[in-house]
Design an enzyme around this catalytic site. Structure first.
Site, PDB file in Angstrom:
ATOM      1  N   ASP A 148     -11.846   0.976  -4.201  1.00 38.17           N
ATOM      2  CA  ASP A 148     -11.126   2.164  -3.742  1.00 38.17           C
ATOM      3  C   ASP A 148     -11.827   2.845  -2.569  1.00 38.17           C
ATOM      4  OD1 ASP A 148      -9.077   2.180  -5.804  1.00 38.17           O
ATOM      5  OD2 ASP A 148     -10.629   2.836  -7.196  1.00 38.17           O
ATOM      6  N   ASP A 176      -9.597  -3.836  -1.469  1.00 39.12           N
ATOM      7  CA  ASP A 176      -8.416  -3.279  -2.124  1.00 39.12           C
ATOM      8  C   ASP A 176      -7.218  -3.672  -1.265  1.00 39.12           C
ATOM      9  OD1 ASP A 176      -6.435  -1.872  -3.429  1.00 39.12           O
ATOM     10  OD2 ASP A 176      -7.692  -0.115  -3.778  1.00 39.12           O
ATOM     11  N   THR A 199      -0.942   2.091  -4.494  1.00 38.99           N
ATOM     12  CA  THR A 199       0.193   1.262  -4.928  1.00 38.99           C
ATOM     13  C   THR A 199       1.375   2.113  -5.382  1.00 38.99           C
ATOM     14  OG1 THR A 199      -1.272  -0.565  -5.558  1.00 38.99           O
ATOM     15  CG2 THR A 199       0.936  -0.549  -6.529  1.00 38.99           C
ATOM     16  N   GLU A 244      -9.804  -6.011  -6.390  1.00 38.79           N
ATOM     17  CA  GLU A 244      -9.137  -5.268  -7.460  1.00 38.79           C
ATOM     18  C   GLU A 244      -8.303  -6.160  -8.357  1.00 38.79           C
ATOM     19  OE1 GLU A 244      -6.364  -1.332  -8.214  1.00 38.79           O
ATOM     20  OE2 GLU A 244      -6.578  -2.092  -6.176  1.00 38.79           O
ATOM     21  N   ILE A 285      -3.927  -3.209  -1.566  1.00 42.57           N
ATOM     22  CA  ILE A 285      -3.014  -2.087  -1.332  1.00 42.57           C
ATOM     23  C   ILE A 285      -3.572  -0.896  -2.095  1.00 42.57           C
ATOM     24  CG2 ILE A 285      -0.690  -1.138  -1.618  1.00 42.57           C
ATOM     25  CD1 ILE A 285       0.453  -3.913  -1.398  1.00 42.57           C
ATOM     26  N   ASP A 286      -4.241  -0.009  -1.399  1.00 41.87           N
ATOM     27  CA  ASP A 286      -4.738   1.214  -2.022  1.00 41.87           C
ATOM     28  C   ASP A 286      -3.659   2.284  -1.891  1.00 41.87           C
ATOM     29  OD1 ASP A 286      -7.164   2.763  -3.123  1.00 41.87           O
ATOM     30  OD2 ASP A 286      -6.395   4.023  -1.501  1.00 41.87           O
TER      31      ASP A 286
END
Length: 268
Positions: free
Chosen positions: A217, A89, A94, A71, A91-92
């Protein structure tokens, strides 16, 4: 990818995820250097970037022949799914991470020639790792997840979806989505697509819909769902494309087609 290769990569990736999660927990109360990307609500922090770089550096060092889709820009630009691809990802969720300090995840999906081989969704703050290897089932920590209930009815379903479905006509007419919400048992949103998909795989939620999601994601969560019988596609029922951003539907197979029919009604 044979079973031995899959197991070795799985174990290595799992260790990296736990290490990355520990680093996030250690540094999350320091200044985050928050920035907006495509819009004021599309946020990124220093820890998003550092976590992705941590993972990408280790992949490059250990598996230099592998490709990466990430990402935060540390990966590759790919035009096909040949070879082994890590979709990351860091930190999905955020916005949850910034505002609530919880309900966010590290998500990794590993594909080989377009086939999902390994999937991870790590709930960092609750220390829950959802994980799967192709053909071996999906797990929540050490507990194997059951196959999804094939008798589920749409009227009994809990569906993850955010409010944009009810006020945005760009993908599906919102009046149809209002009808959809009145048909199902309940709608939920927690602000992390990866965790929503893990919950679908666990069977505590029956589907997840999103207007537009990138491959990072959903890659890990889609692989989890594949192992328990879940189905993933776009709003028209086409298979998930790991190289494209698109509307996403991941659901229990018993209700997947009914959801797609609703969406198609709203796209006429």
């Amino acid at each position: 990818m044979n079973q031995e290769q899959r197991q070795e990569i799985y174990e290595t990736a799992r260790n990296w995820i736990y290490e990355a999660g520990a680093q996030i927990r250690e540094h999350m109360n320091e200044p985050l250097g928050i920035e907006a990307k495509s819009n004021p609500n599309d946020l990124v922090t220093i820890l998003d970037k550092q976590t992705e770089k941590f993972l990408v550096d280790r992949i490059h060092q250990t598996y230099p022949e592998h490709h990466i889709i990430g990402e935060e820009g540390f990966g590759d630009t790919l035009s096909n799914v040949d070879g082994t691809i890590w979709i990351i990802d860091p930190i999905d969720g955020t916005m949850n991470f910034i505002h609530q300090k919880r309900t966010f995840a590290i998500s990794i999906g590993i594909l080989h020639n377009g086939v999902g081989e390994i999937g991870f969704v790590y709930d960092v703050m609750d220390d829950i790792l959802y994980h799967a290897k192709r053909g071996e089932g999906a797990f929540k920590n050490d507990i194997k997840l059951a196959s999804l209930d094939k008798e589920k009815k749409l009227e009994e379903a809990i569906v993850g979806m955010n409010h944009f479905w009810l006020c945005n006509n760009k993908v599906v007419d919102y009046t149809v989505m209002q009808k959809f919400v009145r048909t199902i048992r309940g709608a939920r949103t927690i602000g992390s697509a990866a965790l929503e998909l893990a919950h679908v795989a666990e069977g505590i939620q029956d589907a997840y819909l999103a207007l537009s999601l990138a491959p990072w994601d959903v890659a890990g969560g889609i692989i989890l769902n594949k192992e328990v019988g879940g189905i993933a596609g776009d709003a028209d029922g086409n298979p998930w494309n790991p190289l494209e951003r698109s509307p996403a539907v991941v659901a229990n197979p018993a209700i997947y087609r009914s959801i797609i029919e609703f969406l198609k009604e709203g796209r006429k």
